[in-house]
Design an enzyme around this catalytic site. Sequence first.
Site, mmCIF file in Angstrom:
data_model
loop_
_atom_site.group_PDB
_atom_site.id
_atom_site.type_symbol
_atom_site.label_atom_id
_atom_site.label_comp_id
_atom_site.label_asym_id
_atom_site.label_seq_id
_atom_site.Cartn_x
_atom_site.Cartn_y
_atom_site.Cartn_z
ATOM 1 N N TYR A 22 0.856 -1.190 0.000
ATOM 2 C CA TYR A 22 0.000 0.000 0.000
ATOM 3 C C TYR A 22 0.883 1.228 0.000
ATOM 4 O O TYR A 22 1.848 1.309 0.760
ATOM 5 C CB TYR A 22 -0.894 -0.007 1.247
ATOM 6 C CG TYR A 22 -1.791 1.203 1.371
ATOM 7 C CD1 TYR A 22 -2.859 1.395 0.491
ATOM 8 C CD2 TYR A 22 -1.575 2.166 2.360
ATOM 9 C CE1 TYR A 22 -3.694 2.508 0.612
ATOM 10 C CE2 TYR A 22 -2.402 3.273 2.492
ATOM 11 C CZ TYR A 22 -3.457 3.440 1.608
ATOM 12 O OH TYR A 22 -4.280 4.540 1.728
ATOM 13 N N ASP A 75 9.258 2.666 0.034
ATOM 14 C CA ASP A 75 8.200 3.349 0.765
ATOM 15 C C ASP A 75 8.327 2.930 2.231
ATOM 16 O O ASP A 75 7.893 1.841 2.623
ATOM 17 C CB ASP A 75 6.832 2.986 0.185
ATOM 18 C CG ASP A 75 5.702 3.700 0.913
ATOM 19 O OD1 ASP A 75 5.979 4.416 1.896
ATOM 20 O OD2 ASP A 75 4.538 3.538 0.494
ATOM 21 N N LYS A 111 4.101 8.958 9.003
ATOM 22 C CA LYS A 111 3.726 8.345 10.278
ATOM 23 C C LYS A 111 4.613 8.811 11.452
ATOM 24 O O LYS A 111 4.423 9.919 11.921
ATOM 25 C CB LYS A 111 3.654 6.818 10.126
ATOM 26 C CG LYS A 111 2.531 6.478 9.128
ATOM 27 C CD LYS A 111 2.064 5.045 9.101
ATOM 28 C CE LYS A 111 0.781 4.971 8.270
ATOM 29 N NZ LYS A 111 0.820 4.098 7.123
#
Length: 459
Positions: free
Chosen positions: A169, A264, A292
């Site tokens: 994702y 990522d 995050k």
Amino acid sequence: MIEIARQTNGARFCALFFSAFVVMLNHQTSQSLFERAKRVIPGGVNSPVRAFKSVGGTPVFMRRGDGAYLYDVDGNRYIDYIGSWGPFILGHNHPKVVEAIEQTLRHVGTSFGAPTELEVEFAELITSLIPSMEMVRLVSSGTEATMSAIRVARGFTGREKIIKFEGCYHGHGDSFLIKAGSGALTLGVPDSPGVTKGTAQDTLNAVFNDIESVRKLVRENPNQIAAIIIEPIGGNMGVVPATQEFLQGLRALCDQEGIVLIFDEVMTGFRVALGGAQSLYGVSPDMTTIGKILGGGLPVGAYGGRRDIMSRVAPAGDIYQAGTLSGNPLAVSAGLATLKILRDENPYPDLEAKGKILEDGFRDNLRKLGLNLCLKRVGSMMCLFMTEQDVVDFKTATTSDVKKYAAYFHAMLERGIYLAPAQYEAMFFSIRHGERELEATINANRESLEAVFAKSAVL
Ligand SMILES: *Cc1c(COP(=O)(O)O)cnc(C)c1O
């Protein structure tokens, strides 16, 4: 610590305490809030997974977080294993992070749309912690970071296609909401209405941990691949680490073909190690995306990488990317405080020790129950898959029994353990999860597995 975690007397007491607790959980206020929310917010939530769709039931509305705990609007307390989906490696409301935010609010301001010293300090710290990021640009989310990174890779290489991996994702950018086409088709197909076929045809899907599947796509699309983007430790199909050889294979392939390799690390950056997954594997990507933990609980993302590539970003270069609130002092001060604590206090050995206690406890429970479920962990991210297959990619991950997971999730929730409301998510813990919390979690895990699989532990 391990000894204490294994003290069965304490464990039995806790089990009694928690099973007494089970029947008492009340979610009335959450239920009425959810009804209100659904009238004005699609599905009642601002990000889909929060709605409990894949596990059923009503999402729990939270009132307050503190350390390892969340408190809901009905007064229930939970040990939190979501950590806002990754950011809270220091737990909720770490005093130093709160202080940094307060100081900035009071004495600086929230945003100027003009450069500040804080951003320079933040960029210097990021580039020193992740040396493959020679230059970095701040944005406001992980999605923005990955979208921007592939634009830059495309602009830099003058090529249009990208390769991603099934099960990874990268946020909700159009180019990433693409699933693998059927059969031998290498073209992607839209995974959501609203994503155009035109966009889909530029995203190719390969198989995680399968270098041959990547080589094949590169061969079939000569000189057309701008970037390969990957989560070096898959965290959005459960927890699925790439093998060392696979990442090295990608590195070699990208070097040979002039393809930009993007890691990522929005989830793994500062989570599995201070330098991210790339420092664990010793494989250097050309570009990295982070988010995050980077924002310490406020909205911050970033992309960066090789100087020659990043020098093409406007206004240094010709590839456009911008943001009204990018690098705002409030968000940057939270991120800066978080990264400084991680750098100065090096909590990673402690997080590893805690992870080992949790993992050993879960494995012990599985053994006592005669269950052979797949459990994967890297540092403070872990996933219990409801399958006996070894999970190495998307296909093996999806052999999990999601109905069993739903039952397990609710059994844990009723015992005061807040897990992700979906099988294919990581379980995160923080430095504030202590022996007491880990022990309660291990006990709840045993009871919940007993309930779900209708088995009794053989002690
Ligand atoms: C969470 C995540 C994103 C998206 O970040 P947002 O801040 O939710 O937009 C991208 N990539 C990975 C690997 C993620 O885990």
